[in-house]
Enzyme design. Structure first.
Site, PDB file in Angstrom:
ATOM      1  CB  CYS A  28      -0.930  -0.011   1.209  1.00 32.88           C
ATOM      2  SG  CYS A  28      -0.097  -0.347   2.762  1.00 32.88           S
ATOM      3  CG  HIS A  29       1.375   3.033  -2.837  1.00 32.21           C
ATOM      4  ND1 HIS A  29       2.655   2.621  -3.121  1.00 32.21           N
ATOM      5  CD2 HIS A  29       0.568   2.322  -3.663  1.00 32.21           C
ATOM      6  CE1 HIS A  29       2.625   1.709  -4.082  1.00 32.21           C
ATOM      7  NE2 HIS A  29       1.370   1.504  -4.428  1.00 32.21           N
ATOM      8  CB  THR A  73       7.241   5.918  -9.979  1.00 31.12           C
ATOM      9  OG1 THR A  73       5.861   5.887 -10.376  1.00 31.12           O
ATOM     10  CG2 THR A  73       7.852   4.535 -10.139  1.00 31.12           C
ATOM     11  NE  ARG A 126       1.599   0.699 -16.931  1.00 31.26           N
ATOM     12  CZ  ARG A 126       1.404   0.725 -15.619  1.00 31.26           C
ATOM     13  NH1 ARG A 126       1.343   1.860 -14.979  1.00 31.26           N
ATOM     14  NH2 ARG A 126       1.257  -0.397 -14.943  1.00 31.26           N
ATOM     15  CE1 TYR A 153       3.692  -3.818 -11.236  1.00 28.28           C
ATOM     16  CE2 TYR A 153       3.948  -1.449 -11.121  1.00 28.28           C
ATOM     17  CZ  TYR A 153       3.164  -2.559 -11.370  1.00 28.28           C
ATOM     18  OH  TYR A 153       1.858  -2.396 -11.761  1.00 28.28           O
ATOM     19  CG  HIS A 177       1.134  -5.687  -8.487  1.00 28.75           C
ATOM     20  ND1 HIS A 177       1.010  -5.730  -7.115  1.00 28.75           N
ATOM     21  CD2 HIS A 177       1.287  -4.372  -8.789  1.00 28.75           C
ATOM     22  CE1 HIS A 177       1.084  -4.504  -6.621  1.00 28.75           C
ATOM     23  NE2 HIS A 177       1.255  -3.658  -7.612  1.00 28.75           N
ATOM     24  CG  ASP A 253      -1.711  -0.963  -5.665  1.00 32.82           C
ATOM     25  OD1 ASP A 253      -0.676  -0.424  -5.237  1.00 32.82           O
ATOM     26  OD2 ASP A 253      -2.124  -0.785  -6.827  1.00 32.82           O
ATOM     27  CG  ASN A 258      -0.549   5.540 -13.381  1.00 29.32           C
ATOM     28  OD1 ASN A 258      -1.113   6.457 -13.985  1.00 29.32           O
ATOM     29  ND2 ASN A 258       0.418   4.831 -13.910  1.00 29.32           N
TER      30      ASN A 258
HETATM   31  C1  0GY Z   1       1.369   0.038  -7.864  1.00 28.68           C
HETATM   32  C2  0GY Z   1       1.206   0.118  -9.306  1.00 28.68           C
HETATM   33  C3  0GY Z   1       1.513   1.159 -10.132  1.00 28.68           C
HETATM   34  C4  0GY Z   1       2.301   2.287  -9.779  1.00 28.68           C
HETATM   35  C5  0GY Z   1       3.439   2.229  -9.093  1.00 28.68           C
HETATM   36  O1  0GY Z   1       5.393   3.105  -8.258  1.00 28.68           O
HETATM   37  C6  0GY Z   1       4.374   3.352  -8.890  1.00 28.68           C
HETATM   38  O2  0GY Z   1       4.099   4.453  -9.357  1.00 28.68           O
HETATM   39  O3  0GY Z   1       3.828   1.092  -8.568  1.00 28.68           O
HETATM   40  C7  0GY Z   1       1.083   1.087 -11.540  1.00 28.68           C
HETATM   41  O4  0GY Z   1       0.916   2.139 -12.200  1.00 28.68           O
HETATM   42  O5  0GY Z   1       0.855  -0.053 -12.046  1.00 28.68           O
HETATM   43  O6  0GY Z   1       1.706  -1.008  -7.345  1.00 28.68           O
HETATM   44  O7  0GY Z   1       1.172   1.035  -7.172  1.00 28.68           O
END
Ligand code: 0GY
Length: 301
Positions: A28-29, A73, A126, A153, A177, A253, A258
């Site tokens: 999670c973020h 990111t 992306r 990832y 994932h 997540d 995004n």
């Molecule tokens: C996720 C998936 C995504 C984004 C990132 O680091 C990120 O920006 O992981 C995605 O866009 O698939 O796990 O958060």
């Protein structure tokens, strides 16, 4: 850049699934608040603010007890929002940061003290610009002595080119994932077999069995409240859970950065768990034993 994605679900449902005591949401973020923790200039998307308080409230609603907060990111290598969340979690959150090769020893030690236990390498085209492998290899060498692991990832079609790099890493490697399979292809077809082989041949490689809402080709639930969504992802996740029960992690997540198609109900995502880990024993490994082993080893049984 303006916010360019949907806000997270405002009112997630309480899941029917009862998580085992001590369950960990291992992906999670937290984002922002932007005024205090600005997003990275090089980001590919801009999320809305998603606070630690909101994350911890969701944890409680879902019946979970801990979080593993992963650097995304959109915050680049600036881990301040992550560290702030860890420091205000009463020890109930640990983290995966994003670091550059020139990170100082003092910064790594401060991150470790705050609860960081891994670093993330992102290969999703992306989301990031190319980072030379030798730089990433150097980072892996720097973090290995701390007992940290590497989270990777990537998308399934890129695994052949990444195979040698991943299998040479000196730490545990956690794949986000399910390695992003194309779930329109067969679960026993060559693409997913390659991923199964990666874990089969390399006992240091783990997988998150998360994000059916990102992987599903059948898409979001047709109706609000429908609890039968994303079923096309079940055979993929279940195969990995059953083959590698000691090396799988699960996460919401939240807040689903995004994601352009829809915003999932997190309660519905938790109700996905018994479909991919039907037996209570599997659920306990997936949600408690495995994440504790990796993130709270000093407390793990
Ligand atoms: C996720 C998936 C995504 C984004 C990132 O680091 C990120 O920006 O992981 C995605 O866009 O698939 O796990 O958060």
């Amino acid at each position: 850049m303006d916010p360019d994605w949907l806000p997270f679900h405002p009112n997630p449902s309480r899941p029917a699934f009862r998580a085992p005591a001590g369950a960990v949401d291992a992906h999670c973020h937290v984002f922002g608040p932007q005024a205090r923790f600005p997003f990275a200039p090089e980001r590919k998307y801009t999320p809305c603010d998603a606070s630690k308080e909101q994350l911890f409230a969701l944890r409680d609603l879902l019946g979970f007890e801990r979080n593993v907060i992963v650097q995304a990111t959109c915050h680049g290598n600036d881990n301040r929002a992550l560290l702030d969340a860890l420091q205000h979690s009463n020890g109930k959150a640990r983290g995966v940061a994003s670091v550059a090769r020139d990170v100082s020893d003092a910064a790594l030690e401060a991150m470790h003290a705050a609860g960081v236990r891994g670093t993330r390498f992102n290969f999703v085209r992306r989301l990031v610009e190319f980072t030379p492998r030798e730089m990433l290899a150097e980072i892996a060498q720097r973090i290995a002595p701390l007992g940290w692991h590497v989270v990777v990832y990537f998308e399934a079609q890129d695994l052949p080119g990444l195979w040698d790099f991943f299998t040479a890493l000196p730490t545990v490697v956690v794949v986000d994932h399910l390695g992003r399979p194309d779930v329109r292809k067969p679960v026993d077809g060559p693409e997913f077999e390659r991923f199964v082989k990666l874990l089969g041949e390399h006992p240091n490689i783990w997988s998150k069995v998360s994000c059916p809402e990102r992987l599903s080709a059948s898409g979001p639930p047709a109706l609000e409240g429908e609890r039968n969504a994303y079923r096309d992802v079940v055979p993929f996740a279940r195969r990995i859970v059953e083959a590698f029960p000691e090396r799988v992690l699960w996460g919401t997540d939240w807040p689903h950065p995004n994601l352009k198609s829809h915003m999932p109900d997190d309660g519905l995502l938790a109700d996905f768990i018994p479909h991919i880990a039907p037996a209570p024993e599997l659920q306990r490994k997936l949600l408690v034993d495995n994440p504790m082993h990796l993130y709270w080893p000093e407390e793990a049984k």
